[in-house]
Write an enzyme that holds these catalytic residues in place. Structure first.
Site, short mmCIF file in Angstrom:
data_model
loop_
_atom_site.label_atom_id
_atom_site.label_comp_id
_atom_site.label_asym_id
_atom_site.label_seq_id
_atom_site.Cartn_x
_atom_site.Cartn_y
_atom_site.Cartn_z
N LEU A 71 43.74 41.84 43.36
CA LEU A 71 42.47 41.59 42.70
C LEU A 71 42.20 42.67 41.67
CD1 LEU A 71 39.64 40.05 42.76
CD2 LEU A 71 38.94 41.83 44.36
N CYS A 72 41.68 42.28 40.50
CA CYS A 72 41.21 43.24 39.50
C CYS A 72 39.95 42.66 38.86
CB CYS A 72 42.29 43.58 38.49
SG CYS A 72 42.75 42.23 37.38
N HIS A 73 39.66 43.04 37.63
CA HIS A 73 38.44 42.56 36.98
C HIS A 73 38.57 41.12 36.50
CE1 HIS A 73 35.10 43.32 33.76
NE2 HIS A 73 34.67 42.58 34.75
N GLY A 75 42.03 39.54 36.27
CA GLY A 75 43.28 38.95 36.75
C GLY A 75 44.55 39.43 36.10
N ILE A 100 37.54 39.66 39.97
CA ILE A 100 36.23 39.75 40.60
C ILE A 100 35.15 39.09 39.75
CG2 ILE A 100 35.54 42.01 39.72
CD1 ILE A 100 34.64 42.52 42.77
#
Length: 114
Positions: A71-73, A75, A100
């Site tokens: 998971l990141c901001h 993708g 996210i």
């Protein structure tokens, strides 16, 4: 194998990857300041926070026998980390598409957007 899972599909992914002996991992690869802004919560998985640039030096902290959803901001970073993990022998790795930001829009509106 690298799969893509949307935040809306995450609960189904979690159910498919949960068993009594192995707890799935959500690997949040954002920076600490980003995690302070917004983070996911939930049951049935272990949340691990390791910034993307620290993954190579901290690879031993991850168990290749556990399913991992990155998971990141948005993708992109998580997709790079997921590919890196597969190239280093991890077999069950997924990328949470949209990161996210998509999580807050489609799975949990209580997660702040930034």
């Amino acid at each position: 194998m690298l799969t893509q899972v949307s935040p809306a599909q995450f609960q189904a992914w979690l159910a498919a990857h949960s068993n009594d002996s192995t707890l799935p991992v959500v690997l949040d690869v954002r920076e600490p300041w980003e995690i302070a802004q917004a983070s996911i919560q939930g049951e049935g998985f272990e949340l691990r926070c390791i910034p993307m640039h620290e993954i190579p030096g901290r690879l031993q902290e991850l168990d290749p026998d556990h399913p991992i959803a990155c998971l990141c901001h948005h993708g992109a970073r998580s997709m790079s980390v997921a590919a890196f993990l597969i190239n280093h022998g991890f077999e069950d790795v997924s990328n949470i598409t949209g990161g996210i930001d998509a999580w807050s829009l489609t799975a949990d509106p209580s997660v702040p957007r930034y």
